[in-house]
Design a protein around this motif. Sequence first.
Motif, PDB file in Angstrom:
ATOM      1  N   ILE A  38      -6.443   2.510  10.082  1.00  0.00           N
ATOM      2  CA  ILE A  38      -6.862   1.162  10.485  1.00  0.00           C
ATOM      3  C   ILE A  38      -6.606   0.170   9.359  1.00  0.00           C
ATOM      4  O   ILE A  38      -6.085  -0.934   9.589  1.00  0.00           O
ATOM      5  CB  ILE A  38      -8.349   1.168  10.905  1.00  0.00           C
ATOM      6  N   LEU A  39      -6.944   0.555   8.143  1.00  0.00           N
ATOM      7  CA  LEU A  39      -6.711  -0.330   6.999  1.00  0.00           C
ATOM      8  C   LEU A  39      -5.218  -0.570   6.782  1.00  0.00           C
ATOM      9  O   LEU A  39      -4.799  -1.698   6.480  1.00  0.00           O
ATOM     10  CB  LEU A  39      -7.334   0.287   5.746  1.00  0.00           C
ATOM     11  N   GLY A  40      -4.408   0.443   6.972  1.00  0.00           N
ATOM     12  CA  GLY A  40      -2.961   0.281   6.850  1.00  0.00           C
ATOM     13  C   GLY A  40      -2.398  -0.624   7.929  1.00  0.00           C
ATOM     14  O   GLY A  40      -1.507  -1.438   7.675  1.00  0.00           O
ATOM     15  N   PHE A  41      -2.922  -0.495   9.145  1.00  0.00           N
ATOM     16  CA  PHE A  41      -2.468  -1.366  10.226  1.00  0.00           C
ATOM     17  C   PHE A  41      -2.839  -2.822   9.950  1.00  0.00           C
ATOM     18  O   PHE A  41      -2.016  -3.724  10.131  1.00  0.00           O
ATOM     19  CB  PHE A  41      -3.070  -0.905  11.557  1.00  0.00           C
ATOM     20  N   ILE A  42      -4.070  -3.043   9.507  1.00  0.00           N
ATOM     21  CA  ILE A  42      -4.497  -4.404   9.175  1.00  0.00           C
ATOM     22  C   ILE A  42      -3.644  -4.966   8.043  1.00  0.00           C
ATOM     23  O   ILE A  42      -3.235  -6.129   8.073  1.00  0.00           O
ATOM     24  CB  ILE A  42      -6.003  -4.418   8.816  1.00  0.00           C
ATOM     25  N   SER A  47       0.429  -8.689   6.279  1.00  0.00           N
ATOM     26  CA  SER A  47       1.653  -8.926   5.511  1.00  0.00           C
ATOM     27  C   SER A  47       2.711  -9.627   6.358  1.00  0.00           C
ATOM     28  O   SER A  47       3.441 -10.485   5.869  1.00  0.00           O
ATOM     29  CB  SER A  47       2.223  -7.606   4.988  1.00  0.00           C
ATOM     30  N   ILE A  48       2.802  -9.275   7.625  1.00  0.00           N
ATOM     31  CA  ILE A  48       3.784  -9.908   8.505  1.00  0.00           C
ATOM     32  C   ILE A  48       3.342 -11.316   8.892  1.00  0.00           C
ATOM     33  O   ILE A  48       4.133 -12.257   8.872  1.00  0.00           O
ATOM     34  CB  ILE A  48       3.999  -9.039   9.765  1.00  0.00           C
ATOM     35  N   ILE A  55      -2.857 -14.585  -0.995  1.00  0.00           N
ATOM     36  CA  ILE A  55      -3.270 -13.183  -1.064  1.00  0.00           C
ATOM     37  C   ILE A  55      -2.202 -12.237  -0.528  1.00  0.00           C
ATOM     38  O   ILE A  55      -2.478 -11.059  -0.303  1.00  0.00           O
ATOM     39  CB  ILE A  55      -4.600 -12.955  -0.315  1.00  0.00           C
ATOM     40  N   TYR A  56      -0.989 -12.717  -0.353  1.00  0.00           N
ATOM     41  CA  TYR A  56       0.081 -11.900   0.217  1.00  0.00           C
ATOM     42  C   TYR A  56       0.317 -10.637  -0.600  1.00  0.00           C
ATOM     43  O   TYR A  56       0.366  -9.537  -0.057  1.00  0.00           O
ATOM     44  CB  TYR A  56       1.369 -12.725   0.310  1.00  0.00           C
ATOM     45  N   GLY A  62      -1.973  -3.966  -2.822  1.00  0.00           N
ATOM     46  CA  GLY A  62      -3.297  -3.414  -3.079  1.00  0.00           C
ATOM     47  C   GLY A  62      -3.895  -2.691  -1.889  1.00  0.00           C
ATOM     48  O   GLY A  62      -4.268  -1.514  -1.972  1.00  0.00           O
ATOM     49  N   VAL A  63      -3.985  -3.386  -0.762  1.00  0.00           N
ATOM     50  CA  VAL A  63      -4.629  -2.796   0.416  1.00  0.00           C
ATOM     51  C   VAL A  63      -3.775  -1.670   0.998  1.00  0.00           C
ATOM     52  O   VAL A  63      -4.296  -0.629   1.414  1.00  0.00           O
ATOM     53  CB  VAL A  63      -4.916  -3.895   1.472  1.00  0.00           C
TER      54      VAL A  63
END
Length: 80
Positions: A38-42, A47-48, A55-56, A62-63
Amino acid sequence: MTIQDDSQLIEGLKVNVEPKKVDNRLNQGIKLLVVGAILGFISCVMSIWNPIPAIYYIVLYGVTSFAIILIMTGLYYIFE
């Protein structure tokens, strides 16, 4: 030390692991996988989409890195 028959070999190779401990590790691994996914999807969507340009790079590096660490830790708990 010599092995007399196959039953001694099988008994020697058995690992005494408590089923409850294995279930706890499996559940913890699945939770880490879900949170990391979920964190990777967010992170990917942010990013897109890039709603806040300041915060890009924090989101991109980071995330995403934190999500990958969570996923790899979850896989370790499942397959260990």
